[in-house]
Design a protein around this motif. Structure first.
Motif, short mmCIF file in Angstrom:
data_model
loop_
_atom_site.label_atom_id
_atom_site.label_comp_id
_atom_site.label_asym_id
_atom_site.label_seq_id
_atom_site.Cartn_x
_atom_site.Cartn_y
_atom_site.Cartn_z
N CYS A 4 0.80 -1.25 -0.07
CA CYS A 4 0.11 0.05 -0.09
C CYS A 4 0.95 0.96 -0.08
CB CYS A 4 -0.91 0.11 1.12
SG CYS A 4 -2.01 -1.45 1.36
N ILE B 261 -0.75 -0.66 -4.57
CA ILE B 261 -2.05 0.24 -4.49
C ILE B 261 -1.40 1.56 -4.29
CG2 ILE B 261 -4.08 0.66 -3.75
CD1 ILE B 261 -4.12 -2.14 -2.61
N ALA C 297 -3.55 4.27 -1.56
CA ALA C 297 -4.23 3.15 -0.60
C ALA C 297 -5.04 3.52 0.60
CB ALA C 297 -3.26 1.99 -0.29
#
Ligand code: ADP
Ligand code: MG
Length: 142
Positions: free
Chosen positions: A30, A110, A113
């Motif tokens: 993330c 991601i 995130a």
């Protein structure tokens, strides 16, 4: 907590490449941080490190980009590069999050995130990207 000060986009890519070497599949990575902080640049290095060729662009307008790894080492099958800027947890559920995230053959990375925190499992790794000046970025592994 560990942090790095990179002095060029090449150094940020290098850091992504180093992380790639540690991945075995099943990870969810993330990335937090504002526009221009270096999330995509870092991801480019990571994807290169995992053997992805060709141009690597931000998935901003596609939300998810999937890279299938054919003859790559380990049991890595695919990398899911997500840009969560314009979506929420529900959108990602609808896109099949449960079917790919955390699965042993997949790596999920991601950007933004923090926008979909609700859906991210506790086992995920978090990194923070900060703009220091034109050339420098502070990258923290949380
Ligand atoms: P984000 O995905 O977080 O919005 P990008 O990686 O797309 O950020 O953009 C970072 C921009 O900053 C790129 O244009 C890159 O060339 C530039 N840059 C300058 N120095 C650095 C650095 N040390 N690390 C990462 N990017 C840098
Ligand atoms: Mg980006």
């Amino acid at each position: 907590m560990k942090n790095f000060l990179t002095k060029s986009s090449a150094q940020t890519k290098k850091l992504g490449q180093l992380l790639a070497e540690e991945l075995r599949g099943g990870e969810i990575i993330c990335l937090m941080g504002d526009l221009g902080a270096g999330k995509t640049t870092f991801t480019q290095g990571l994807l290169r490190g995992l053997g992805v060729r060709g141009t690597i662009t931000s998935p901003t307008f596609n939300i998810i980009k999937i890279y299938n790894l054919k003859a790559k080492s380990y049991e890595l099958k695919a990398i899911y590069h997500i840009d969560a800027y314009r979506i929420n947890s529900k959108d990602l559920s609808d896109l099949g999050w449960k079917d790919f995230a955390g699965k042993s053959g997949n790596i999920v990375i991601i950007e933004w995130a923090e926008k979909i925190k609700k859906i991210i499992p506790a086992s995920a790794a978090w990194m923070k990207f900060e703009w220091i000046n034109d050339k420098e970025r502070k990258i923290t592994i949380l």
